[in-house]
Design a protein around this motif. Structure first.
Motif, PDB file in Angstrom:
ATOM      1  N   GLN A   1      11.818  -5.226  -2.014  1.00 38.11           N
ATOM      2  CA  GLN A   1      11.717  -6.042  -3.305  1.00 38.11           C
ATOM      3  C   GLN A   1      10.588  -5.732  -4.089  1.00 38.11           C
ATOM      4  O   GLN A   1      10.600  -5.629  -5.360  1.00 38.11           O
ATOM      5  CB  GLN A   1      11.518  -7.624  -2.594  1.00 38.11           C
ATOM      6  CG  GLN A   1      12.610  -8.222  -1.743  1.00 38.11           C
ATOM      7  CD  GLN A   1      12.232  -9.600  -1.142  1.00 38.11           C
ATOM      8  OE1 GLN A   1      12.176 -10.679  -2.138  1.00 38.11           O
ATOM      9  NE2 GLN A   1      11.877  -9.758   0.110  1.00 38.11           N
ATOM     10  N   LEU A   2       9.673  -5.214  -3.493  1.00 36.25           N
ATOM     11  CA  LEU A   2       8.464  -4.749  -4.188  1.00 36.25           C
ATOM     12  C   LEU A   2       9.006  -3.625  -5.380  1.00 36.25           C
ATOM     13  O   LEU A   2       8.356  -3.229  -6.512  1.00 36.25           O
ATOM     14  CB  LEU A   2       7.343  -4.425  -3.340  1.00 36.25           C
ATOM     15  CG  LEU A   2       6.542  -5.681  -2.695  1.00 36.25           C
ATOM     16  CD1 LEU A   2       5.435  -5.138  -1.723  1.00 36.25           C
ATOM     17  CD2 LEU A   2       6.094  -6.387  -3.681  1.00 36.25           C
ATOM     18  N   ALA A   3       9.761  -2.798  -4.500  1.00 40.21           N
ATOM     19  CA  ALA A   3      10.258  -1.518  -5.497  1.00 40.21           C
ATOM     20  C   ALA A   3      11.086  -1.922  -6.533  1.00 40.21           C
ATOM     21  O   ALA A   3      11.035  -1.356  -7.431  1.00 40.21           O
ATOM     22  CB  ALA A   3      10.887  -0.479  -4.330  1.00 40.21           C
ATOM     23  N   ARG A   4      11.946  -2.793  -6.275  1.00 36.68           N
ATOM     24  CA  ARG A   4      12.621  -3.318  -7.251  1.00 36.68           C
ATOM     25  C   ARG A   4      12.149  -3.785  -8.379  1.00 36.68           C
ATOM     26  O   ARG A   4      12.116  -3.628  -9.606  1.00 36.68           O
ATOM     27  CB  ARG A   4      13.873  -4.317  -6.603  1.00 36.68           C
ATOM     28  CG  ARG A   4      14.939  -3.951  -5.702  1.00 36.68           C
ATOM     29  CD  ARG A   4      15.841  -2.610  -6.495  1.00 36.68           C
ATOM     30  NE  ARG A   4      16.618  -3.415  -7.844  1.00 36.68           N
ATOM     31  CZ  ARG A   4      16.937  -3.042  -8.988  1.00 36.68           C
ATOM     32  NH1 ARG A   4      16.264  -1.895  -9.407  1.00 36.68           N
ATOM     33  NH2 ARG A   4      17.429  -3.938  -9.813  1.00 36.68           N
ATOM     34  N   ARG A   5      11.023  -4.654  -7.934  1.00 37.96           N
ATOM     35  CA  ARG A   5      10.208  -5.351  -8.823  1.00 37.96           C
ATOM     36  C   ARG A   5       9.369  -4.340  -9.736  1.00 37.96           C
ATOM     37  O   ARG A   5       9.021  -4.426 -10.811  1.00 37.96           O
ATOM     38  CB  ARG A   5       9.085  -6.191  -8.260  1.00 37.96           C
ATOM     39  CG  ARG A   5       8.343  -6.873  -8.981  1.00 37.96           C
ATOM     40  CD  ARG A   5       7.536  -8.068  -8.254  1.00 37.96           C
ATOM     41  NE  ARG A   5       6.844  -9.131  -9.067  1.00 37.96           N
ATOM     42  CZ  ARG A   5       5.665  -8.563  -9.772  1.00 37.96           C
ATOM     43  NH1 ARG A   5       4.932  -7.280  -9.395  1.00 37.96           N
ATOM     44  NH2 ARG A   5       4.947  -9.546 -10.718  1.00 37.96           N
ATOM     45  N   ALA A   6       9.075  -3.227  -9.208  1.00 39.82           N
ATOM     46  CA  ALA A   6       8.347  -2.097 -10.000  1.00 39.82           C
ATOM     47  C   ALA A   6       9.206  -1.313 -10.698  1.00 39.82           C
ATOM     48  O   ALA A   6       9.030  -0.420 -11.535  1.00 39.82           O
ATOM     49  CB  ALA A   6       7.707  -1.212  -8.901  1.00 39.82           C
ATOM     50  N   GLY A   7      10.719  -1.546 -10.842  1.00 35.24           N
ATOM     51  CA  GLY A   7      11.707  -0.995 -11.565  1.00 35.24           C
ATOM     52  C   GLY A   7      12.136   0.226 -10.922  1.00 35.24           C
ATOM     53  O   GLY A   7      12.924   1.031 -11.769  1.00 35.24           O
ATOM     54  N   ALA A   8      12.303   0.264  -9.838  1.00 34.11           N
ATOM     55  CA  ALA A   8      12.746   1.610  -9.099  1.00 34.11           C
ATOM     56  C   ALA A   8      14.309   1.251  -8.694  1.00 34.11           C
ATOM     57  O   ALA A   8      14.376   0.139  -8.028  1.00 34.11           O
ATOM     58  CB  ALA A   8      12.016   2.066  -7.907  1.00 34.11           C
TER      59      ALA A   8
ATOM     60  N   ARG B   1       0.828  -1.211  -0.041  1.00 36.50           N
ATOM     61  CA  ARG B   1       0.037   0.045  -0.073  1.00 36.50           C
ATOM     62  C   ARG B   1       0.854   1.200  -0.131  1.00 36.50           C
ATOM     63  O   ARG B   1       0.664   2.327  -0.718  1.00 36.50           O
ATOM     64  CB  ARG B   1      -0.918  -0.187   1.197  1.00 36.50           C
ATOM     65  CG  ARG B   1      -2.134  -1.039   0.984  1.00 36.50           C
ATOM     66  CD  ARG B   1      -2.982  -1.122   2.277  1.00 36.50           C
ATOM     67  NE  ARG B   1      -4.053  -2.021   2.023  1.00 36.50           N
ATOM     68  CZ  ARG B   1      -5.147  -2.306   3.080  1.00 36.50           C
ATOM     69  NH1 ARG B   1      -4.984  -1.698   4.098  1.00 36.50           N
ATOM     70  NH2 ARG B   1      -5.897  -3.096   2.607  1.00 36.50           N
ATOM     71  N   MET B   2       1.897   1.401   0.700  1.00 36.53           N
ATOM     72  CA  MET B   2       2.709   2.609   0.808  1.00 36.53           C
ATOM     73  C   MET B   2       3.425   2.866  -0.439  1.00 36.53           C
ATOM     74  O   MET B   2       3.513   3.925  -1.016  1.00 36.53           O
ATOM     75  CB  MET B   2       3.805   2.245   1.879  1.00 36.53           C
ATOM     76  CG  MET B   2       3.130   2.477   3.571  1.00 36.53           C
ATOM     77  SD  MET B   2       4.254   2.500   4.571  1.00 36.53           S
ATOM     78  CE  MET B   2       5.634   1.182   4.444  1.00 36.53           C
ATOM     79  N   LEU B   3       3.894   1.465  -1.025  1.00 36.71           N
ATOM     80  CA  LEU B   3       4.502   1.950  -2.435  1.00 36.71           C
ATOM     81  C   LEU B   3       3.650   2.216  -3.639  1.00 36.71           C
ATOM     82  O   LEU B   3       3.920   3.039  -4.306  1.00 36.71           O
ATOM     83  CB  LEU B   3       5.353   0.505  -2.551  1.00 36.71           C
ATOM     84  CG  LEU B   3       6.538   0.480  -3.699  1.00 36.71           C
ATOM     85  CD1 LEU B   3       7.585   0.931  -3.169  1.00 36.71           C
ATOM     86  CD2 LEU B   3       6.705  -0.889  -4.223  1.00 36.71           C
ATOM     87  N   HIS B   4       2.632   1.538  -3.548  1.00 37.60           N
ATOM     88  CA  HIS B   4       1.812   1.482  -4.891  1.00 37.60           C
ATOM     89  C   HIS B   4       0.653   2.459  -4.772  1.00 37.60           C
ATOM     90  O   HIS B   4       0.136   3.260  -5.597  1.00 37.60           O
ATOM     91  CB  HIS B   4       1.434   0.139  -5.511  1.00 37.60           C
ATOM     92  CG  HIS B   4       2.359  -0.579  -5.994  1.00 37.60           C
ATOM     93  ND1 HIS B   4       3.169  -0.104  -6.805  1.00 37.60           N
ATOM     94  CD2 HIS B   4       2.844  -1.780  -5.532  1.00 37.60           C
ATOM     95  CE1 HIS B   4       4.208  -1.464  -6.959  1.00 37.60           C
ATOM     96  NE2 HIS B   4       3.870  -2.084  -6.239  1.00 37.60           N
TER      97      HIS B   4
END
Length: 364
Positions: free
Chosen positions: A170-177, A141-144
């Motif tokens: 991990q989620l940020a890297r998966r999002a391409g950040a 939730r915080m990231l997206h």
């Protein structure tokens, strides 16, 4: 369990009770009869429950809206349904679910509303799934939903080796950040393996170190520490950047009101949002919107299902710091508070009491 009411007369459950403001050794392990589910409830047999920062605050009387003592801690849990209440769906029995509880998870058996169950994918380890219940929802939730991080952006994660932090990375890297994350020297290789650029959190001028990597500032900062350090976090934002605060770890051991640090933090964030600089600041509360129960649960189901699917697909690596039996909750709390682990400490059932093998308490 054909007749849970009869079974509860002869079966005992184990629970950990927080009697008041105590050191970890003051946690009490008790037994009582297994409860009987009422209408719209299920009896869940715990397979894993985590030791989160919330419990660390609760034992100090510092969690914002904790219940009166004594109570059983346990913010989230993964377990198998053993019985349903009258008129309930018997097809739930024998299936594994995750539940966000806030309290009550540190028990071998617990009653939960059937409507709050989120199914865990087949083949997923209970302890690994547990690490991504509150942590996964929070990070997702915080990231997206708040920072809306996009590919090519740079984000800064404080505590990148922690439960939420490692999931955020991990989620940020998966999002391409691109991700910059703080960690102690002993955890930097793990943080690097997760895909972040590690920085020692004890660096005297943390801002300068981040600026060496991102001279124009970062697009998002995720800060669980709060206190006066939040000023530096906001100052690291590039124009249009977003600060997401989700805790007040810096005041964990401070004396006084449990609510005041949070209220002061929220007031500061609101003040910053009034400034004409294009930056935004938010305080994340996983329970926001709880009064609209149906909508809240629908969002929780969607977010947690997405995270658990990523886990099942191998797209997210769970960070289980250690597994200890429920009866060793004091040791688990001590370990979680030690700052020596990566990820989340998980409580599992005791062998003799609950009929499950208790995995080793050694870090995985």
């Amino acid at each position: 369990m054909n007749d849970p009411r009869q079974a509860s007369d002869r079966a005992l459950m184990t629970e950990v009770v927080l009697p008041g403001i105590v050191e970890p050794a003051g946690l009490q392990v008790r037994q009582r009869p297994v409860p009987v589910p009422g209408p719209e409830q299920v009896l869940l047999v715990m397979e894993a429950s985590g030791v989160s920062f919330a419990e660390q605050q609760m034992r100090r009387g510092k969690y914002y809206d904790q219940p009166p003592y004594p109570f059983t801690p346990g913010y989230d849990v993964v377990g198998t349904v053993a019985a349903v209440g009258a008129g309930g769906d018997t097809a739930l029995v024998g299936r594994r679910f995750a539940v966000l509880t806030k309290t009550g998870g540190w028990a071998s058996h617990l009653l939960v509303p059937a409507a709050e169950l989120v199914e865990v994918p087949a083949g997923v380890d209970a302890g690994q799934a547990e690490t991504l219940v509150v942590n996964g929802i929070t990070a997702m939730r915080m990231l997206h939903r708040i920072a809306r991080v996009k590919s090519g952006q740079t984000v800064f994660v404080l505590g990148a080796n922690g439960g939420v932090g490692s999931t955020l990375v991990q989620l940020a890297r998966r999002a391409g950040a691109r991700v910059i994350g703080t960690a102690s020297l002993r955890h930097q290789e793990t943080v690097r393996e997760l895909g972040a650029i590690p920085i020692d959190y004890r660096t005297p001028d943390l801002t300068a170190e981040v600026r060496k990597i991102a001279p124009d500032g970062v697009d998002a900062v995720f800060d669980h520490i709060g206190g006066e350090g939040i000023v530096a976090s906001f100052g690291l934002l590039a124009p249009g950047g977003t600060l997401v605060s989700y805790g007040t770890a810096s005041t964990r051991d401070a004396q006084g009101s449990s609510k005041l640090p949070v209220l002061k933090l929220i007031a500061r964030l609101q003040l910053w949002n009034a400034l004409p600089n294009g930056k935004s600041a938010h305080f994340f509360n996983i329970w926001a919107g709880k009064r609209r129960a149906d909508a809240f649960q629908a969002r929780l189901d969607a977010d947690l299902t997405e995270v658990l699917t990523l886990l099942a697909d191998g797209a997210v690596k769970p960070q289980v710091a250690a597994r200890l039996p429920l009866s060793q909750a004091a040791e688990a709390m001590t370990l979680a508070e030690s700052g020596t682990v990566t990820g989340k400490v998980v409580l599992v059932p005791d062998t003799a009491q609950d009929g499950h093998a208790a995995p080793s308490g050694n870090p995985e």
